[in-house]
Design a protein around this motif. Structure first.
Motif, PDB file in Angstrom:
ATOM      1  N   ARG A   9       2.107   2.528  -2.437  1.00 17.00           N
ATOM      2  CA  ARG A   9       0.991   2.604  -3.366  1.00 17.00           C
ATOM      3  C   ARG A   9       1.829   2.837  -4.773  1.00 17.00           C
ATOM      4  NH1 ARG A   9      -1.462   6.353  -6.274  1.00 17.00           N
ATOM      5  NH2 ARG A   9      -1.215   7.951  -4.482  1.00 17.00           N
ATOM      6  N   ARG A  12       4.268   0.287  -6.377  1.00 16.59           N
ATOM      7  CA  ARG A  12       3.434  -0.768  -7.187  1.00 16.59           C
ATOM      8  C   ARG A  12       2.900  -0.248  -8.435  1.00 16.59           C
ATOM      9  NH1 ARG A  12       4.392  -1.862  -2.332  1.00 16.59           N
ATOM     10  NH2 ARG A  12       4.632  -3.950  -1.350  1.00 16.59           N
ATOM     11  N   TRP A  14       0.325   1.533  -8.592  1.00 12.85           N
ATOM     12  CA  TRP A  14      -1.369   1.563  -8.593  1.00 12.85           C
ATOM     13  C   TRP A  14      -1.909   3.058  -8.220  1.00 12.85           C
ATOM     14  CZ3 TRP A  14      -1.453  -2.356  -3.772  1.00 12.85           C
ATOM     15  CH2 TRP A  14      -1.340  -3.538  -4.314  1.00 12.85           C
ATOM     16  N   GLU A  18      -7.053   1.982  -7.890  1.00 17.71           N
ATOM     17  CA  GLU A  18      -6.651   0.788  -7.792  1.00 17.71           C
ATOM     18  C   GLU A  18      -6.548   0.301  -6.479  1.00 17.71           C
ATOM     19  OE1 GLU A  18      -4.478  -0.196 -12.104  1.00 17.71           O
ATOM     20  OE2 GLU A  18      -3.482   1.066 -10.414  1.00 17.71           O
ATOM     21  N   ARG A  22      -8.872  -2.703  -4.114  1.00 18.02           N
ATOM     22  CA  ARG A  22      -8.410  -3.700  -3.623  1.00 18.02           C
ATOM     23  C   ARG A  22      -8.667  -3.716  -2.201  1.00 18.02           C
ATOM     24  NH1 ARG A  22      -3.678  -5.893  -6.595  1.00 18.02           N
ATOM     25  NH2 ARG A  22      -3.338  -4.698  -8.560  1.00 18.02           N
TER      26      ARG A  22
END
Length: 64
Positions: A9, A12, A14, A18, A22
């Motif tokens: 995570r 990225r 995120w 987030e 997803r």
């Protein structure tokens, strides 16, 4: 169960929210999985693996 979810995570950039969006789960669920307090269901583990385009075994380690 150990896992690399937090690292994947973070790579990225995120947030937990987030990633949760997803995966269609709560932010609390993501936190519980990342900290090892909760193991994901098999369908959720498959969704995580597909999202990161990795085999489940590369994300989750069942060795204690």
């Amino acid at each position: 169960m150990n896992n690399k979810l937090k690292v994947l995570r973070a790579m990225r950039n995120w947030s937990q929210a987030e990633l949760a969006e997803r995966l269609d789960v709560s932010r609390q669920a993501v936190n519980a999985i990342e900290t090892g307090k909760h193991d994901p269901s098999l369908p959720l583990a498959f969704r995580i693996a597909r999202l990161f385009a990795m085999p489940i075994e590369e994300i989750f380690d069942d060795q204690f």
